[in-house]
Structure formats: structure tokens, C-alpha cells
Design an enzyme around this catalytic site. Structure first.
Site, PDB file in Angstrom:
ATOM      1  N   ASP A 108       0.726  -1.404  -0.165  1.00  7.58           N
ATOM      2  CA  ASP A 108      -0.119   0.062   0.074  1.00  7.58           C
ATOM      3  C   ASP A 108       0.936   1.343   0.015  1.00  7.58           C
ATOM      4  OD1 ASP A 108      -2.006   1.835   0.425  1.00  7.58           O
ATOM      5  OD2 ASP A 108      -3.233   0.422   1.679  1.00  7.58           O
TER       6      ASP A 108
ATOM      7  N   HIS B 122      -2.981  -0.226  -2.809  1.00  9.53           N
ATOM      8  CA  HIS B 122      -3.995   0.063  -2.165  1.00  9.53           C
ATOM      9  C   HIS B 122      -5.419  -0.229  -2.995  1.00  9.53           C
ATOM     10  CE1 HIS B 122      -6.638   1.969   0.913  1.00  9.53           C
ATOM     11  NE2 HIS B 122      -7.309   2.918   0.297  1.00  9.53           N
TER      12      HIS B 122
END
Length: 305
Positions: free
Chosen positions: A220, A276
């Protein structure tokens, strides 16, 4: 092609009447556009035949929904969503909830605050910021022009009252260097994490879940720190050492009932190698859909109740 046919066949056999699914999108996103959660809704409807999928929209149209993800206080958003879902007759017998990014903590707040109106079976969060964020390296799935403005304001004035009232992301800004200020001034996150007082209703409603599933994205580049997706965060007083949920006072003091849930086998910590909200669909079917969204045991429990 054969793999997909097999998957569909198995799902049809394992559940006759799948529980509904409610989605809540993230920052700078919308509920229903075909390149956004609208596409994910179709995906769920395809692999779980007969499922009712509702995607929460805060506002009268997609533009308002997107802008409210930046500028409507989440406490108000949760109240609106609670009333919206309680009024939907298709959700009367309960549903599974999936939150995306900031929609994760909003959906958790929905569980904690609306237990008297809603029956939520499983809560699944993807890339959620359960302990808040300390940094906004990127901002918004749709690259909304408000993004840079939001980032600059939060960096300098996150805990001013007017910022907390006006900017959604400030309400889950968690500055580990200003821990007491955060607890006092955070209008949303500090409350739902029981960091000021102990709200027993929050604990009881969260514990009523069958499963609380947290998915962390190992690469992420948007959420800082990414450990917040598993309820981890920086140790108080500095911004380098990270601690897990199990090492935190929140867990040790069981201020939110997470230790009790963990002991009861109700917490699941899953991870995906992507950035993400980027995940492989087959992985999602095997790891999330089959065990939590089409679990035969859920149907049996509903019949017994």
C-alpha cells in the site's frame, strides 16, 4: 473459463438465498459508477447469483457522494447511512458489510452505533484506517481537485475545530506526537475507538458480529502507516516504531472488545500483495467470498433463529 464455471456451480450449491451485501466506498470515490463500486457490485452479483447488493450513497447524486467523502463530517454520514439501511426492507434480516478504505471505519462505526436498527453478520474491511493515518501521500481514487487542498490543511491544522467539522480526513488523522490532543479533538476516530471513555454499546455491537475481517495491502502506497489496516499504529510519542494491535493499550485494556473477539476467533487478519485496494479476483473469491459471504453455516444459523 472452466474455473469460473466451477466457482459459480459451487456457490450455487452452497447457498440458496445469499444474505445481502452492503458496500461503502472510500475517499474521492462514488457508490455506483461503472468504473467504481458499480463494477464491484456487478462482480458480486455475478459470482453470488441472487445476491442483493446495496452501495451506500451519501447525497442525491454521484457528484454529491464524491464531494461528501471529503467534506461531510463522518458522524453525519453514519447517521444518514444508518437511516438509509434501516429503511431498506431487503436488509431486514441482516446483511454482510464491506468497507473500502475510509469506508471501512465508517462501516465499523455503523456497526457500533446502529446495532439497535441493523443486523450485520460479517464486517469486511479493505485497506481501512482503523487507527487513523499519519500522512496522505496520495489522495482520492478519482484524483479530485480538492485533494491537494485537503492534504495541506490537515498537515497544519488537523485538530482545529473548524477543520474537524469540515474535512473528513482530519477526523481520522492520528498524530502520535500529539496523542492527548488527538484524543481530545478527534471528532470521529477517537470516539469510535473508545479512547476517551468506554462506550459499552460500541463493544457489545462490535462483538455481535460473527466475523470482523481486516484486509491489509502489503504494498500500500496510499495509507500511512499501512499497519493501521490491521489496527496497528505507531507507538505513542514517536513516528518510527510500529506496534501491532496486540501490543497496543487498546487491545491490552480491551477498550473496544477486540481482545475478546480475538479470543473467540472472531477476528481475521488477511493480506494481499497489491497496492491500495488492488487485489486478484480469484483470491478474493477464495479468501473472502466463499468463507464469509456464502458460508453455509450462516444460512443454518438464520434458520435456527
Amino acid at each position: 473459463m472452466k474455473i469460473w464455471i466451477t466457482i459459480l456451480f459451487v456457490i450455487k450449491l452452497t447457498i440458496a438465498s445469499p444474505p445481502p451485501i452492503v458496500l461503502w466506498h472510500g475517499m474521492g470515490d462514488t457508490c455506483c459508477l461503472p468504473f467504481s463500486l458499480g463494477k464491484f457490485s456487478v462482480f458480486l452479483e455475478t459470482i453470488i447469483p441472487g445476491v442483493y447488493v446495496k452501495s451506500i450513497r451519501i447525497g442525491n447524486n454521484n457528484i454529491e457522494d464524491l464531494e461528501n467523502s471529503y467534506f461531510m463530517n463522518p458522524n453525519k454520514q453514519v447517521r444518514i447511512a444508518c437511516d438509509q439501511l434501516a429503511a431498506d426492507p431487503k436488509l431486514t434480516n441482516g446483511f454482510n458489510a464491506i468497507g473500502f478504505s475510509q469506508g471501512s471505519q465508517f462501516m465499523r462505526a455503523l456497526v457500533q452505533r446502529c446495532g439497535d436498527k441493523l443486523s450485520i453478520k460479517n464486517l469486511i474491511t479493505l485497506g481501512g484506517q482503523h487507527q487513523g493515518v499519519y500522512g496522505l501521500p496520495h489522495c482520492g481514487a478519482l484524483k479530485h481537485k480538492s485533494c491537494d487542498y485537503v492534504r495541506k490543511i490537515i498537515n497544519y491544522a488537523a485538530y482545529y475545530d473548524w477543520v474537524q467539522e469540515s474535512l473528513v480526513q482530519a477526523t481520522y488523522w492520528h498524530d502520535p506526537l500529539k496523542q492527548e490532543t488527538y484524543k481530545e479533538k478527534s471528532q470521529f476516530l477517537a470516539d469510535i475507538n473508545n479512547e476517551r471513555t468506554i462506550n459499552r454499546t460500541y463493544i457489545e455491537n462490535l462483538y455481535s458480529l460473527r466475523n470482523f475481517v481486516m484486509i491489509k495491502f502489503n504494498n500500500d502506497s496510499i495509507v500511512q502507516p499501512r499497519e493501521t489496516e490491521w489496527f496497528g499504529f505507531y507507538a505513542p510519542g514517536q513516528a518510527q516504531k510500529l506496534i501491532t494491535l496486540q501490543e497496543s493499550d487498546l487491545y491490552k485494556q480491551d477498550r473496544l472488545g477486540l481482545k475478546a473477539m480475538d479470543d473467540a476467533g472472531k477476528l481475521a487478519f488477511l493480506s494481499s500483495p497489491g497496492d491500495h485496494l488492488q487485489f486478484d479476483r480469484d483470491w478474493f473469491i477464495k479468501t473472502v467470498v466463499q468463507p464469509y459471504l456464502t458460508n453455509p453455516a450462516d444460512s443454518k444459523k438464520d434458520e435456527e433463529n
